[in-house]
Design an enzyme around this catalytic site. Structure first.
Site, PDB file in Angstrom:
ATOM      1  N   ASP A 139       0.676  -1.266  -0.075  1.00 11.79           N
ATOM      2  CA  ASP A 139      -0.010   0.061   0.036  1.00 11.79           C
ATOM      3  C   ASP A 139       0.763   1.191  -0.029  1.00 11.79           C
ATOM      4  O   ASP A 139       2.070   1.238  -0.567  1.00 11.79           O
ATOM      5  CB  ASP A 139      -1.079   0.141   1.260  1.00 11.79           C
ATOM      6  N   LYS A 174      -5.460   0.869   0.041  1.00 15.83           N
ATOM      7  CA  LYS A 174      -6.763   1.051   0.516  1.00 15.83           C
ATOM      8  C   LYS A 174      -6.858   2.519   0.780  1.00 15.83           C
ATOM      9  O   LYS A 174      -5.901   2.999   1.299  1.00 15.83           O
ATOM     10  CB  LYS A 174      -7.397   0.115   1.667  1.00 15.83           C
ATOM     11  N   MET A 194      -4.611   6.467  12.946  1.00 13.87           N
ATOM     12  CA  MET A 194      -5.616   6.750  11.938  1.00 13.87           C
ATOM     13  C   MET A 194      -6.710   7.632  12.523  1.00 13.87           C
ATOM     14  O   MET A 194      -7.763   7.244  12.232  1.00 13.87           O
ATOM     15  CB  MET A 194      -6.083   5.355  11.253  1.00 13.87           C
TER      16      MET A 194
END
Length: 253
Positions: free
Chosen positions: A36, A57, A172
């Site tokens: 990623d 993602k 996050m």
């Protein structure tokens, strides 16, 4: 058993020099590398394009599905290829490495886990913030910031965290910062509790914003902190101001 092997590899926070020796070797030897964006541009640029597959993602569910990633790992291994699944930080820290490990086992695929320096600890460290400190905290809790702290079935007990007296590291959690800081203050955590945000730790684009539970949202917006970033809540965040003038981890210093 499969003919190929999948290696679940953590890349660390993004500085290529913080890759483990084993991770570096596997990147050189792998037939295919599924990655990623979180390993960082300096690491990804060293991997030949012919070996790379971007399966990243994005926020709000956009990008490659986890099911596709799982199936692709199995497919490649069954073709006899040695595959590195490269993730930022450590693959088992909110990286869904645990899910991929179980899926591989369920499908008879040989795999190996390669631990890494987790960004949850390295990110604060390079900003001059230890996650534990004898004067401030003897425990630390890691939580995901993707979850809505106001929902009825939240798996994160913000009230218990507010009462714990330890450091809270939120991964996050940039977008939901206003919600969980409010949740912590509603649980009677002191509004003057130090808070720091660290964006893209160890990258050239590293940014840091500091404040308190009451002021950190404004500080985030002033500095322009964007994902990927982590939040450090607790007395340890106050150490940065005491050491930052001598901290050689600061980019472009």
């Amino acid at each position: 058993m499969s003919e190929g092997t999948v290696y679940l590899v953590g890349s660390g926070p993004g500085d290529p020099e913080l890759l483990t020796v084993k991770a570096q070797r596997l990147l050189e030897e792998a037939d295919v590398i599924l990655h990623d964006k979180l390993p960082g541009p300096d690491i990804l640029e060293e991997i030949p394009e012919t070996k790379r597959e971007d399966v990243g993602k994005r926020a709000h569910g956009k990008g490659t599905s986890q099911q596709y990633i799982n199936d692709r790992l199995v497919e490649l291994a069954q073709e006899g290829k040695n595959v590195v699944r490269l993730k930022g930080g450590d693959s088992m820290m909110f990286g869904r490495g645990g899910e991929e490990m179980v899926y591989l086992a369920d499908h008879g695929v040989d795999f190996e886990v390669v631990p890494a320096v987790t960004s949850a600890i390295a990110g604060p460290e390079v900003a001059g913030i230890p996650v534990t400190h004898r004067d401030h905290a003897s425990s630390v809790t890691f939580v995901t910031g993707h979850e809505d702290p106001t929902k009825e079935e939240s798996a994160v007990d913000w009230g218990a965290l507010a009462a714990s007296g330890g450091t809270i590291v939120v991964l996050m959690g940039v977008t939901r910062l206003p919600e969980y800081t409010e949740a912590l203050m509603a649980a009677e955590m002191d509004p003057e509790t130090p808070v720091a945000l660290v964006e893209r730790a160890t990258w050239e684009a590293q940014k840091v914003a500091t404040g308190t539970l009451e002021t950190i949202v404004e500080a985030r917006d002033t500095v322009g902190i964007e994902p990927p970033a982590l939040t450090v809540i607790g007395g340890v965040a106050s150490t940065r101001e005491r050491v930052v003038d001598f901290l050689q981890n600061e980019p472009n210093r």
